[in-house]
Design a protein around this motif. Sequence first.
Motif, PDB file in Angstrom:
ATOM      1  N   LEU A 268       8.678  14.410  -0.274  1.00  0.00           N
ATOM      2  CA  LEU A 268       7.088  13.658   0.386  1.00  0.00           C
ATOM      3  C   LEU A 268       7.007  13.035   0.787  1.00  0.00           C
ATOM      4  O   LEU A 268       6.308  13.244   1.963  1.00  0.00           O
ATOM      5  N   PHE A 269       8.354  11.406   0.738  1.00  0.00           N
ATOM      6  CA  PHE A 269       7.698  10.800   1.661  1.00  0.00           C
ATOM      7  C   PHE A 269       8.809  10.676   2.092  1.00  0.00           C
ATOM      8  O   PHE A 269       8.905   9.338   3.178  1.00  0.00           O
ATOM      9  N   GLY A 270       9.080  11.247   3.232  1.00  0.00           N
ATOM     10  CA  GLY A 270      10.462  10.816   4.071  1.00  0.00           C
ATOM     11  C   GLY A 270      10.022  10.708   5.928  1.00  0.00           C
ATOM     12  O   GLY A 270      10.673  10.070   6.250  1.00  0.00           O
ATOM     13  N   ASP A 271       8.877  10.996   6.181  1.00  0.00           N
ATOM     14  CA  ASP A 271       8.567  10.812   6.569  1.00  0.00           C
ATOM     15  C   ASP A 271       7.870   8.656   7.192  1.00  0.00           C
ATOM     16  O   ASP A 271       7.387   8.399   7.805  1.00  0.00           O
ATOM     17  N   ARG A 272       8.152   8.300   6.369  1.00  0.00           N
ATOM     18  CA  ARG A 272       8.003   7.055   5.789  1.00  0.00           C
ATOM     19  C   ARG A 272       9.248   6.052   6.300  1.00  0.00           C
ATOM     20  O   ARG A 272      10.006   6.292   4.617  1.00  0.00           O
ATOM     21  N   PRO A 273       9.172   5.767   6.488  1.00  0.00           N
ATOM     22  CA  PRO A 273      11.081   5.472   7.391  1.00  0.00           C
ATOM     23  C   PRO A 273      10.752   3.877   6.525  1.00  0.00           C
ATOM     24  O   PRO A 273      12.381   2.847   5.720  1.00  0.00           O
TER      25      PRO A 273
ATOM     26  N   THR B 203       0.746  -1.132   0.370  1.00  0.00           N
ATOM     27  CA  THR B 203       0.201   0.023   0.252  1.00  0.00           C
ATOM     28  C   THR B 203       0.697   1.430   0.342  1.00  0.00           C
ATOM     29  O   THR B 203       0.345   2.438  -0.534  1.00  0.00           O
ATOM     30  N   ALA B 204       2.070   1.397   0.757  1.00  0.00           N
ATOM     31  CA  ALA B 204       3.036   2.754   0.415  1.00  0.00           C
ATOM     32  C   ALA B 204       3.268   2.432  -0.686  1.00  0.00           C
ATOM     33  O   ALA B 204       3.837   3.702  -1.139  1.00  0.00           O
ATOM     34  N   VAL B 205       3.856   1.528  -2.201  1.00  0.00           N
ATOM     35  CA  VAL B 205       4.180   1.906  -2.767  1.00  0.00           C
ATOM     36  C   VAL B 205       3.213   1.924  -3.518  1.00  0.00           C
ATOM     37  O   VAL B 205       3.897   3.417  -4.452  1.00  0.00           O
ATOM     38  N   ALA B 206       1.565   1.831  -3.421  1.00  0.00           N
ATOM     39  CA  ALA B 206       1.167   2.169  -4.516  1.00  0.00           C
ATOM     40  C   ALA B 206       0.952   3.428  -4.238  1.00  0.00           C
ATOM     41  O   ALA B 206       0.463   4.552  -5.321  1.00  0.00           O
ATOM     42  N   GLU B 207       0.981   4.023  -2.921  1.00  0.00           N
ATOM     43  CA  GLU B 207       0.592   5.918  -2.947  1.00  0.00           C
ATOM     44  C   GLU B 207       1.992   6.181  -3.645  1.00  0.00           C
ATOM     45  O   GLU B 207       1.483   7.473  -4.412  1.00  0.00           O
ATOM     46  N   VAL B 208       2.753   5.617  -3.376  1.00  0.00           N
ATOM     47  CA  VAL B 208       4.333   6.674  -4.292  1.00  0.00           C
ATOM     48  C   VAL B 208       3.775   6.369  -5.639  1.00  0.00           C
ATOM     49  O   VAL B 208       3.737   7.748  -6.423  1.00  0.00           O
ATOM     50  N   MET B 209       3.160   5.315  -6.186  1.00  0.00           N
ATOM     51  CA  MET B 209       2.884   5.451  -7.352  1.00  0.00           C
ATOM     52  C   MET B 209       1.322   5.956  -8.117  1.00  0.00           C
ATOM     53  O   MET B 209       1.486   6.821  -9.473  1.00  0.00           O
ATOM     54  N   ASP B 210       0.914   5.897  -7.067  1.00  0.00           N
ATOM     55  CA  ASP B 210      -0.197   6.945  -7.719  1.00  0.00           C
ATOM     56  C   ASP B 210       0.472   8.353  -6.966  1.00  0.00           C
ATOM     57  O   ASP B 210      -0.419   9.027  -8.587  1.00  0.00           O
ATOM     58  N   TRP B 211       0.901   8.978  -6.312  1.00  0.00           N
ATOM     59  CA  TRP B 211       1.460  10.454  -6.796  1.00  0.00           C
ATOM     60  C   TRP B 211       1.738  10.331  -8.251  1.00  0.00           C
ATOM     61  O   TRP B 211       2.277  11.402  -8.782  1.00  0.00           O
ATOM     62  N   LEU B 212       2.899   9.768  -8.211  1.00  0.00           N
ATOM     63  CA  LEU B 212       3.780   9.720  -9.614  1.00  0.00           C
ATOM     64  C   LEU B 212       2.789  10.013 -10.776  1.00  0.00           C
ATOM     65  O   LEU B 212       2.867  10.510 -12.158  1.00  0.00           O
ATOM     66  N   GLU B 213       1.263   8.989 -10.560  1.00  0.00           N
ATOM     67  CA  GLU B 213       0.598   9.125 -11.886  1.00  0.00           C
ATOM     68  C   GLU B 213       0.302  10.642 -12.550  1.00  0.00           C
ATOM     69  O   GLU B 213      -0.399  11.008 -13.507  1.00  0.00           O
ATOM     70  N   THR B 214       0.021  10.825 -10.894  1.00  0.00           N
ATOM     71  CA  THR B 214      -0.701  12.815 -11.282  1.00  0.00           C
ATOM     72  C   THR B 214      -0.468  13.142 -12.060  1.00  0.00           C
ATOM     73  O   THR B 214       0.201  15.276 -11.504  1.00  0.00           O
ATOM     74  N   ARG B 215       1.581  13.183 -11.012  1.00  0.00           N
ATOM     75  CA  ARG B 215       2.806  14.032 -11.767  1.00  0.00           C
ATOM     76  C   ARG B 215       2.616  14.126 -13.372  1.00  0.00           C
ATOM     77  O   ARG B 215       3.711  14.516 -13.937  1.00  0.00           O
ATOM     78  N   GLY B 216       2.141  13.143 -13.982  1.00  0.00           N
ATOM     79  CA  GLY B 216       2.342  12.786 -15.139  1.00  0.00           C
ATOM     80  C   GLY B 216       2.890  12.524 -15.767  1.00  0.00           C
ATOM     81  O   GLY B 216       2.938  11.764 -16.969  1.00  0.00           O
ATOM     82  N   LEU B 217       3.636  10.984 -15.075  1.00  0.00           N
ATOM     83  CA  LEU B 217       4.298  10.125 -15.075  1.00  0.00           C
ATOM     84  C   LEU B 217       3.532   8.519 -15.614  1.00  0.00           C
ATOM     85  O   LEU B 217       1.676   8.624 -14.946  1.00  0.00           O
TER      86      LEU B 217
END
Length: 346
Positions: free
Chosen positions: A316-321, A270-284
Motif C-alpha cells: 500500500l505504501f510502496g510509493d513512499r521511499p 505525517t507519513a507515519v501518521a498515515e500508516v497508523m491511521d490505516w492500521l487503525e481502520t484495519r482493526g489494530l
Amino acid sequence: MQHEETPVNKTTRQSPTARQEDGLNVVRITAPGRLHLGFIDLAGTLGRRFGSLGITLDRPSTIVRMRKSDALTASGPDAGRALAAAERAAQRFQIDKAVEITVESALPPHSGLGSGTQLGIAVATGLCLLNDLTLSPREIGAALGRGARSAIGIGAFTEGGVILDGGKKRGSDAPPPILSRLPFPDHWRILLVYDNAHQGLSGAAEVSAMDNLPPFADTLASHMARLAVMVALPALAEADVDYFAAAIGEMQRLLGDHYADAQGGRYTSTAVAEVMDWLETRGLRGLGQSSWGPTGFAILGSPEEADQVISEARALFGDRPALAFDCVRGSNAGARIEWLACVEQC
C-alpha cells in the motif's frame, strides 16, 4: 588495519589475566534498541515525575567493537557520538581513553529507539572493561547523564524485556528505579514503521518542548498508572495480547494528544501518521509512537498476523521511499558482551 577476530564464549566475569592468556583483547558489545511507550505522570505532584514503560527489541541494535590502541579513534556510523562518549567516560572514571572504536552498526539517531543511550553505555562499558574496571550499566548511565527522565534504556541494556520504571525522585539526579521487568511473549511481534526522512525532537528542542507542554492533570496521571499497572502488565503476564494492545494504544492516544502542539499532531511524522491511521481502520489497537518518534509501532499477536500486515503495508505504501517497515520480536536479554581474539596484524 587488517585483522581477524574469533568470537569466544567469554563474559565480563572472566579475569583480565585469563583473557590475556587466551589472547582475548577485543571487546564487542551488542546493545538492543527499545520502544519507549510513554510517560505515566508528567506532573510529578506526588514527588516522582515521569515513570516509563518500554519494550526491548531484538533489532535494530548498536554494535561496537573496541580494543586498546595508541590513541582514541572511532570509525563507522555515529563515530562522532562514540568518541564523545569515550571522552566523557574516560574523564569521569579517570581511565585510559586510548582505544580504537569500530561502530559496526548504530541505531538510527533521533528515531525514538534509544540510540544515544545504547551507544553511550556500550562505548563506556567497553572502555571500562578494557581498563579492567567493572561498573554496572546504571552507574555508567548516571555518569554519562543518561536516564535523566527514564531508565528504560538502561534496563534494556541490563536485562531486556518489558520494563516499568518508577520515575525521577524530586531533587535527585539518579536514574529512576526499575520496578518491574517481565518477558515479552515469544510469539508476539512488533511492526516498526520508519520515516527515514524525518527525525524526532532531541537536544535543546526536546528540552524546550518538555518545558512547554500543557499541564498534566492528576486524573490523567492516575488513569495512565492504572492502564500500565492494572491492565498492560497483567495482560503481559498472562500473554493476553488483546488487553495489552488495548492498554498501550490508549496510553499512546492520550500522550499523543498531550504532545500534539509540540510535535505537530499525535505523531511527529505525517507519513507515519498515515500508516497508523490505516492500521487503525484495519482493526489494530496497540498502536503508537516511540518517544518523540518518528518511529511508529503496532503490537501484533502472532508471526502470521505480522507477515500479513507487513505485506499489505509494503504494497500500500510502496510509493513512499522514506517509509520502511520491519517486523521484530521483543528481546528478553540485555546487551551481549563478547571477548574476541584479534590475530596480528591488528
